[in-house]
Design an enzyme around this catalytic site. Structure first.
Site, PDB file in Angstrom:
ATOM      1  CG  ASP A 107      42.857  44.914  26.535  1.00  0.00           C
ATOM      2  OD1 ASP A 107      43.914  44.755  25.909  1.00  0.00           O
ATOM      3  OD2 ASP A 107      42.368  44.033  27.257  1.00  0.00           O
ATOM      4  CG  ASP A 163      33.477  41.472  34.162  1.00  0.00           C
ATOM      5  OD1 ASP A 163      34.060  42.311  33.439  1.00  0.00           O
ATOM      6  OD2 ASP A 163      32.888  40.477  33.701  1.00  0.00           O
TER       7      ASP A 163
END
Ligand code: PRP
Length: 185
Positions: A107, A163
């Site tokens: 990210d 998740d």
């Protein structure tokens, strides 16, 4: 046809695509390291990369070690002294070894940037990064993976290890989470 979880908007990578990705990456890694003459250590970054790592590493027919780390990284900037908190650490020395960090997603790039520096400082001969998913739009430090499965848009993705509040890791595919699931929280 697999059942789509009701909280998932759409699938980004299904089981077949994931299988193709791990096969492709494993072949490249095997070619790159087959004549290295050094110890090869896969460092699996918990928890998100567990399924990716098990599928990938089983397709690499080279002698290797598998180690685990769990870390949190904080703070902006590209300094090697940036904050990284190690929750689970390696059980072996990586001095002179070839290390491949295995991630589910990049990210901002901070986690892998800091981990690469940490393991290089511990004397690894080389440290490379292998990621299933990459969100280049989100990058905050100039980190480029050496092995990338798939570039994806800046969407909230779950499944195959990833998740949201610890849920959805066991979905067999990577999918985009419906905005309504997290917009209300
Ligand atoms: C995720 C992912 C990477 C990191 C990537 O881990 O698995 O380790 O974030 O983000 P960055 O490029 O901005 O550093 P997370 O902290 O969510 O932990 P988890 O794998 O246990 O879910």
């Amino acid at each position: 046809m697999q059942q789509l979880h009701p909280d998932v908007e759409r699938i980004l990578a299904d089981e077949k695509q994931i299988d193709e990705i791990t096969t492709r990456l494993a072949k490249t890694i095997t070619k790159d390291y087959q004549n290295s003459g050094r110890d090869l250590v896969f460092v699996v970054i918990l928890k998100g990369s567990i399924f990716f790592a098990t599928d990938l590493i089983r397709k690499v027919p080279l002698d290797c070690n598998i180690e685990f780390m769990k870390v949190s990284s904080y703070g902006a900037g590209t300094t090697t002294s940036g904050f990284i908190q190690v929750h689970v650490d390696l059980k072996r020395d990586v001095k002179d070894a070839d290390v491949i960090l295995v991630e589910d997603i990049i990210d901002s790039g901070r986690t892998l940037e800091k981990l690469s520096h940490l393991l290089a400082n511990r004397g690894a001969h080389s440290v490379k990064c292998c990621t299933l998913l990459d969100k280049p739009e989100r990058r905050q430090v100039p980190l480029k993976a050496d092995y990338t499965g798939m570039e994806i848009p800046d969407e909230f993705v779950v499944g195959y290890g990833l998740d949201y509040n610890e849920r959805y890791r066991n979905l067999p595919y990577v999918g985009i989470l419906k905005r309504s699931v997290y917009a209300s929280e």
